[in-house]
Design an enzyme around this catalytic site. Structure first.
Site, PDB file in Angstrom:
ATOM      1  N   ASP A  35       0.847  -1.191   0.000  1.00 14.50           N
ATOM      2  CA  ASP A  35       0.000   0.000   0.000  1.00 14.50           C
ATOM      3  C   ASP A  35       0.886   1.245   0.000  1.00 14.50           C
ATOM      4  OD1 ASP A  35      -3.206   0.554   1.025  1.00 14.50           O
ATOM      5  OD2 ASP A  35      -1.769   2.218   1.155  1.00 14.50           O
ATOM      6  N   ILE A  36       0.496   2.246  -0.787  1.00 18.16           N
ATOM      7  CA  ILE A  36       1.294   3.459  -0.929  1.00 18.16           C
ATOM      8  C   ILE A  36       1.263   4.318   0.342  1.00 18.16           C
ATOM      9  CG2 ILE A  36      -0.456   5.043  -1.859  1.00 18.16           C
ATOM     10  CD1 ILE A  36       1.597   5.715  -4.100  1.00 18.16           C
ATOM     11  N   ASN A  97     -12.923  -3.012   2.275  1.00 16.46           N
ATOM     12  CA  ASN A  97     -13.914  -1.948   2.356  1.00 16.46           C
ATOM     13  C   ASN A  97     -14.754  -1.951   1.081  1.00 16.46           C
ATOM     14  OD1 ASN A  97     -12.739  -0.967   4.810  1.00 16.46           O
ATOM     15  ND2 ASN A  97     -11.104  -0.063   3.584  1.00 16.46           N
ATOM     16  N   GLU A 105     -12.154   3.647  -1.186  1.00 19.31           N
ATOM     17  CA  GLU A 105     -11.590   4.714  -2.021  1.00 19.31           C
ATOM     18  C   GLU A 105     -11.356   4.248  -3.451  1.00 19.31           C
ATOM     19  OE1 GLU A 105      -8.055   6.175  -0.130  1.00 19.31           O
ATOM     20  OE2 GLU A 105      -9.100   6.468   1.771  1.00 19.31           O
ATOM     21  N   VAL A 106     -10.889   3.030  -3.603  1.00 18.45           N
ATOM     22  CA  VAL A 106     -10.560   2.511  -4.935  1.00 18.45           C
ATOM     23  C   VAL A 106     -11.581   1.424  -5.302  1.00 18.45           C
ATOM     24  CG1 VAL A 106      -8.812   1.393  -6.356  1.00 18.45           C
ATOM     25  CG2 VAL A 106      -8.113   2.987  -4.553  1.00 18.45           C
ATOM     26  N   HIS A 110     -10.281  -5.297  -3.320  1.00 20.10           N
ATOM     27  CA  HIS A 110      -8.966  -5.555  -2.745  1.00 20.10           C
ATOM     28  C   HIS A 110      -9.092  -5.959  -1.282  1.00 20.10           C
ATOM     29  CE1 HIS A 110      -9.872  -1.232  -2.403  1.00 20.10           C
ATOM     30  NE2 HIS A 110      -9.206  -1.233  -1.257  1.00 20.10           N
ATOM     31  N   HIS A 112      -6.960  -5.765   2.264  1.00 22.65           N
ATOM     32  CA  HIS A 112      -5.831  -5.179   2.981  1.00 22.65           C
ATOM     33  C   HIS A 112      -5.312  -6.232   3.952  1.00 22.65           C
ATOM     34  CE1 HIS A 112      -6.851  -0.772   2.246  1.00 22.65           C
ATOM     35  NE2 HIS A 112      -8.032  -1.320   1.993  1.00 22.65           N
TER      36      HIS A 112
END
Ligand code: AMP
Length: 126
Positions: A35-36, A97, A105-106, A110, A112
């Site tokens: 993760d960025i 999420n 957000e994206v 995905h 995490h």
């Protein structure tokens, strides 16, 4: 209502090679990358390569090979990061999420993987 997938989302661009990523592991159907904006010492995202927006979309429409691949790659990353309680690690959290209430957000499905420190309670009561 059918699921709508936005091909301009940032993870779609990563999968097309249009923007870089810090790859941790890759399989036929899935990609794991750092993760960025890490929220813990270990913060890896695991995504399917297919066009799915959320867990429920993925579970409904992905084929079994894709589902198994994502689950097994997630477990592989957990093991390789030394997080598995079954292997002497201190544990981890896997979260996904979705939508507005999930504060996604994206809009590409995905997981995490978070670990490397005590993570606190799962949800703040606010
Ligand atoms: P979510 O709120 O569950 O949709 O989480 C999206 C996650 O993607 C956040 O933790 C971001 O830090 C992460 N993220 C956004 N852009 C990138 C990127 N280019 N590379 C890696 N992670 C990213």
């Amino acid at each position: 209502m059918p699921f709508h997938y936005d091909d301009q989302n940032i993870f779609a661009k990563i999968l097309r090679g249009e923007i870089p990523n810090d790859t941790v592991a890759e399989t036929e159907h899935s990609l794991a990358f750092n993760d960025i904006g890490p929220k813990a010492p270990v913060h890896v995202l695991v995504i399917p390569k297919g066009r799915y927006v959320s867990h429920d979309h993925f579970a409904a429409e992905a084929d079994e090979a894709e589902i198994v691949d994502l689950a097994r790659l997630t477990a592989r990353v957990i093991a390789e990061m030394g997080l598995s309680p079954g292997e002497g690690g201190e544990g981890y959290r896997v979260i996904s999420n979705a939508g507005d209430h999930g504060v996604q957000e994206v809009p590409h499905y995905h997981l995490h993987i978070l670990g490397g420190r005590p993570l606190g309670r799962m949800v703040q009561a606010d």
